[in-house]
Design an enzyme around this catalytic site. Sequence first.
Site, PDB file in Angstrom:
ATOM      1  CE  LYS A  71      -3.061  -1.290   3.026  1.00 60.00           C
ATOM      2  NZ  LYS A  71      -4.559  -1.399   3.801  1.00 60.00           N
ATOM      3  CG  ASN A  92      -7.488   0.485   0.121  1.00 57.42           C
ATOM      4  OD1 ASN A  92      -7.936   1.704  -0.390  1.00 57.42           O
ATOM      5  ND2 ASN A  92      -8.470  -0.179   0.604  1.00 57.42           N
ATOM      6  CG  ASP A 108      -7.665   0.424   4.104  1.00 55.00           C
ATOM      7  OD1 ASP A 108      -8.289  -0.296   3.615  1.00 55.00           O
ATOM      8  OD2 ASP A 108      -6.224   0.399   3.750  1.00 55.00           O
ATOM      9  N   GLY A 135       0.006   2.060   6.238  1.00 55.50           N
ATOM     10  CA  GLY A 135      -1.023   2.206   5.074  1.00 55.50           C
ATOM     11  C   GLY A 135      -2.527   2.365   5.755  1.00 55.50           C
ATOM     12  CB  ALA A 136      -4.614  -0.253   7.496  1.00 56.23           C
ATOM     13  NE  ARG A 157       8.452  -2.706  13.783  1.00 57.59           N
ATOM     14  CZ  ARG A 157       8.169  -3.725  13.138  1.00 57.59           C
ATOM     15  NH1 ARG A 157       8.450  -4.846  13.744  1.00 57.59           N
ATOM     16  NH2 ARG A 157       7.733  -3.617  11.697  1.00 57.59           N
ATOM     17  N   GLY A 243     -12.466  -6.601  13.152  1.00 55.48           N
ATOM     18  CA  GLY A 243     -12.104  -5.882  11.907  1.00 55.48           C
ATOM     19  C   GLY A 243     -12.862  -6.167  10.652  1.00 55.48           C
TER      20      GLY A 243
END
Length: 265
Positions: A71, A92, A108, A135-136, A157, A243
């Site tokens: 993505k 996406n 998304d 991306g999401a 992270r 989800g």
Amino acid sequence: MITGHTKTLAILADPVTHVRTPQALNARFEAEGVDAVLVPLEVPPEALEPMLKGLAGVRNFAGAVITVPHKTAVPALCDALSARAAAAQSVNVIRRETDGSFYGDILDGEGFARGLEQAGVTLFGKRVFLAGAGGAASAIAFALAERGVEALTVANRSVEKAEALIARLAEHFPDVAFAAATDPVGHDIAINGTSLGLKPEDALPFNPDTLDPGTLVAEVIMQPEITPLLHAAEARGLMIHPGHHMLEAQLTEMLRFLTHEEDEQ
Ligand code: NDP
């Protein structure tokens, strides 16, 4: 029935075995009488650019859904992007226009926000914790800011990616209190926007034991439906939001986009 007139679409992923978009969108095409088919293609990162260059010349190739890990690589391979895809630096869905150019968008965030709204959640004025800056997560952050959340804390992270995302969003949404921090305490909604939870051995993206009792815990991971994070949140008596809502809410948008029924933004 697939014929020579059928619009050919794909989902590009690596790995591709876990994706659910082919069964979901092909069922919608059939139910709505749309002459299109979407096939799963397992595309390693090094094959992405040559593949898209080749597909630009394939006249019955109508477009593709893009997922992990592509993505954030696809925006640079598109000829034009929607405003939200440019802000999220993530795509996406791509559509092949008749001149062979690719137009990219990101659905998304809209899917995620609509999924919450369809479950009765109001986003305006909420304090939200978001794990992830890929991306999401970037698209979700954009959609949440668009809906007027009061505060958005991003934990990732790679901290520099969280900071860069916040800097981009702050330019568009000066009224939202953005922060890059890892503590989920003090939020109304806590979201996993990372890929942690896909594999059983994955660590939790954040610790739900520290969350306030009224917090809603939401996931982007669809498989398993109840991730270890959601299990732990349920065990604490917190509300959960799996989800699959995110994908279901954006299928209609994907169908419109890929079959060319939507105007470019
Ligand atoms: P990206 O590769 O763009 O981003 C992955 C994110 O996960 C980054 O924030 C990354 O952190 C983090 N991450 C990955 N591995 C680890 C780890 N070991 N420890 C900590 N953080 C980690 O992927 P996407 O954003 O495209 O997708 C993320 C997830 O969302 C996927 O699992 C996908 O299946 C799901 N998804 C679900 C949708 C739905 O409709 N329900 C739609 C779209 C996606 P870092 O930046 O540091 O690498």
